[in-house]
Design a protein around this motif. Structure first.
Motif, PDB file in Angstrom:
ATOM      1  N   ILE A  73       0.855  -1.175   0.000  1.00 54.67           N
ATOM      2  CA  ILE A  73       0.000   0.000   0.000  1.00 54.67           C
ATOM      3  C   ILE A  73       0.901   1.238   0.000  1.00 54.67           C
ATOM      4  O   ILE A  73       1.716   1.388   0.883  1.00 54.67           O
ATOM      5  N   LEU A  74       0.748   2.106  -1.003  1.00 56.31           N
ATOM      6  CA  LEU A  74       1.604   3.279  -1.092  1.00 56.31           C
ATOM      7  C   LEU A  74       1.244   4.331  -0.055  1.00 56.31           C
ATOM      8  O   LEU A  74       2.078   5.070   0.409  1.00 56.31           O
ATOM      9  N   GLY A  75      -0.056   4.404   0.285  1.00 56.34           N
ATOM     10  CA  GLY A  75      -0.523   5.502   1.118  1.00 56.34           C
ATOM     11  C   GLY A  75      -0.317   5.314   2.603  1.00 56.34           C
ATOM     12  O   GLY A  75      -1.193   5.662   3.389  1.00 56.34           O
ATOM     13  N   ASP A  76       0.813   4.761   3.021  1.00 53.00           N
ATOM     14  CA  ASP A  76       1.082   4.625   4.450  1.00 53.00           C
ATOM     15  C   ASP A  76       1.623   5.941   4.996  1.00 53.00           C
ATOM     16  O   ASP A  76       2.387   6.636   4.336  1.00 53.00           O
ATOM     17  N   ASP A  77       1.267   6.261   6.211  1.00 56.65           N
ATOM     18  CA  ASP A  77       1.830   7.426   6.871  1.00 56.65           C
ATOM     19  C   ASP A  77       2.175   7.041   8.307  1.00 56.65           C
ATOM     20  O   ASP A  77       1.285   6.761   9.088  1.00 56.65           O
ATOM     21  N   PRO A  78       3.477   7.026   8.681  1.00 58.43           N
ATOM     22  CA  PRO A  78       4.605   7.320   7.796  1.00 58.43           C
ATOM     23  C   PRO A  78       4.847   6.183   6.793  1.00 58.43           C
ATOM     24  O   PRO A  78       4.452   5.042   7.040  1.00 58.43           O
ATOM     25  N   PRO A  79       5.516   6.492   5.668  1.00 62.92           N
ATOM     26  CA  PRO A  79       5.773   5.459   4.658  1.00 62.92           C
ATOM     27  C   PRO A  79       6.572   4.298   5.245  1.00 62.92           C
ATOM     28  O   PRO A  79       7.522   4.496   6.001  1.00 62.92           O
TER      29      PRO A  79
ATOM     30  N   THR B 182      -2.222   5.652  -3.455  1.00 63.28           N
ATOM     31  CA  THR B 182      -2.017   4.756  -4.596  1.00 63.28           C
ATOM     32  C   THR B 182      -2.728   5.268  -5.845  1.00 63.28           C
ATOM     33  O   THR B 182      -2.153   5.283  -6.937  1.00 63.28           O
ATOM     34  N   ASP B 183      -3.983   5.707  -5.700  1.00 61.24           N
ATOM     35  CA  ASP B 183      -4.698   6.178  -6.890  1.00 61.24           C
ATOM     36  C   ASP B 183      -4.072   7.447  -7.454  1.00 61.24           C
ATOM     37  O   ASP B 183      -4.024   7.639  -8.676  1.00 61.24           O
ATOM     38  N   THR B 184      -3.531   8.313  -6.576  1.00 66.51           N
ATOM     39  CA  THR B 184      -2.853   9.521  -7.058  1.00 66.51           C
ATOM     40  C   THR B 184      -1.583   9.152  -7.819  1.00 66.51           C
ATOM     41  O   THR B 184      -1.294   9.720  -8.884  1.00 66.51           O
ATOM     42  N   ALA B 185      -0.811   8.193  -7.287  1.00 67.03           N
ATOM     43  CA  ALA B 185       0.424   7.778  -7.951  1.00 67.03           C
ATOM     44  C   ALA B 185       0.151   7.229  -9.350  1.00 67.03           C
ATOM     45  O   ALA B 185       0.859   7.541 -10.314  1.00 67.03           O
ATOM     46  N   VAL B 186      -0.900   6.414  -9.481  1.00 63.75           N
ATOM     47  CA  VAL B 186      -1.259   5.873 -10.795  1.00 63.75           C
ATOM     48  C   VAL B 186      -1.734   7.002 -11.710  1.00 63.75           C
ATOM     49  O   VAL B 186      -1.371   7.074 -12.888  1.00 63.75           O
ATOM     50  N   ARG B 187      -2.544   7.918 -11.169  1.00 69.64           N
ATOM     51  CA  ARG B 187      -3.067   9.042 -11.952  1.00 69.64           C
ATOM     52  C   ARG B 187      -1.923   9.897 -12.500  1.00 69.64           C
ATOM     53  O   ARG B 187      -1.903  10.255 -13.689  1.00 69.64           O
ATOM     54  N   VAL B 188      -0.970  10.234 -11.642  1.00 71.51           N
ATOM     55  CA  VAL B 188       0.164  11.063 -12.066  1.00 71.51           C
ATOM     56  C   VAL B 188       0.997  10.335 -13.117  1.00 71.51           C
ATOM     57  O   VAL B 188       1.393  10.919 -14.130  1.00 71.51           O
ATOM     58  N   THR B 189       1.257   9.055 -12.890  1.00 73.04           N
ATOM     59  CA  THR B 189       2.032   8.277 -13.863  1.00 73.04           C
ATOM     60  C   THR B 189       1.345   8.260 -15.219  1.00 73.04           C
ATOM     61  O   THR B 189       1.980   8.440 -16.265  1.00 73.04           O
ATOM     62  N   ARG B 190       0.037   8.072 -15.206  1.00 69.11           N
ATOM     63  CA  ARG B 190      -0.726   8.040 -16.461  1.00 69.11           C
ATOM     64  C   ARG B 190      -0.659   9.396 -17.175  1.00 69.11           C
ATOM     65  O   ARG B 190      -0.500   9.474 -18.395  1.00 69.11           O
ATOM     66  N   ILE B 191      -0.779  10.479 -16.404  1.00 73.74           N
ATOM     67  CA  ILE B 191      -0.697  11.821 -16.989  1.00 73.74           C
ATOM     68  C   ILE B 191       0.674  12.036 -17.633  1.00 73.74           C
ATOM     69  O   ILE B 191       0.785  12.599 -18.731  1.00 73.74           O
TER      70      ILE B 191
END
Length: 211
Positions: free
Chosen positions: A109-115, A139-148
């Motif tokens: 899971i990417l969205g851990d805080d702290p990572p 996670t959804d933001t990371a995929v969204r940015v990568t796609r952009i």
């Protein structure tokens, strides 16, 4: 006659590194699947335990393929075409990487805080890594940015962001999110439908625990 059809969309893979699937993860995965489907991309959820029953919202969503196999078994002959999105990578993702790679791999899971550096398990497998800037993303933001970046050819630093937004829980309470989000056309952080309600519910639960 020249072929004017657009190049095929990329494949985005989230290696699910948890035995369970939390409600917020299912909202993120649903959003990734929908956005990938709408942009001509594919979304693959890999390493899903056979014992894991998918929630209702993921059972019939378009754009999602679920695999019990891990990334190494699925793409044994395409290792050089896989890019691992890695916060520890020395090089940022660029639009040119869309020509080099066709599969973009995320360690959930990417969205851990702290990572918790969950990506280290995939880093050991030897995939080439790229970074999405210095701020932790969901996670959804990371995929969204990568796609952009790789499909729309926008440089990673030119994507409009909102860092650590403050969300109103009620008229007296607010909570600050520890992540970076893409800014939507309405000026607000792009989040999965239902996520705000989930955050509010969790915050109210936490407040109740104090009394």
């Amino acid at each position: 006659m020249a072929n004017l059809s657009p190049p095929p969309g990329k494949t985005f893979v989230v290696e699910h590194l948890d035995p369970e699937l939390e409600a917020w993860s299912s909202l993120e995965y649903y959003t990734i699947a929908s956005e990938c489907h709408n942009s001509g991309a594919k979304f693959l959820l890999s390493s899903v335990p056979k014992s894991l029953k998918l929630p209702a919202n993921l059972q019939h969503v378009q754009g999602l393929t679920v695999e019990t196999r891990g990334i190494e078994d699925i793409y044994t002959d395409k290792k050089d075409r896989v890019c691992l999105l890695d916060p520890a990578a020395s090089q940022d993702l660029s639009p040119e990487d869309g020509e080099t790679f066709e599969i973009f791999l995320f360690g959930g899971i990417l969205g851990d805080d702290p990572p918790r550096d969950r990506t280290s398990e995939l880093r050991k497998k030897g995939y080439q890594g790229r970074r999405l800037g210095p701020v932790q993303m969901t996670t959804d933001t990371a995929v969204r940015v990568t796609r952009i970046v790789v499909q729309d050819k926008v440089a990673v630093e030119q994507v409009p962001y909102i860092d650590h937004p403050e969300l109103k829980i009620n008229k007296n309470e607010s909570t600050q999110m520890p992540f970076r989000y893409v800014k939507g056309n309405d000026g607000r952080p792009i989040m999965p439908d239902g996520m705000l309600d989930l955050i509010k519910k969790d915050s109210e639960k936490s407040l109740d625990d104090l009394f």
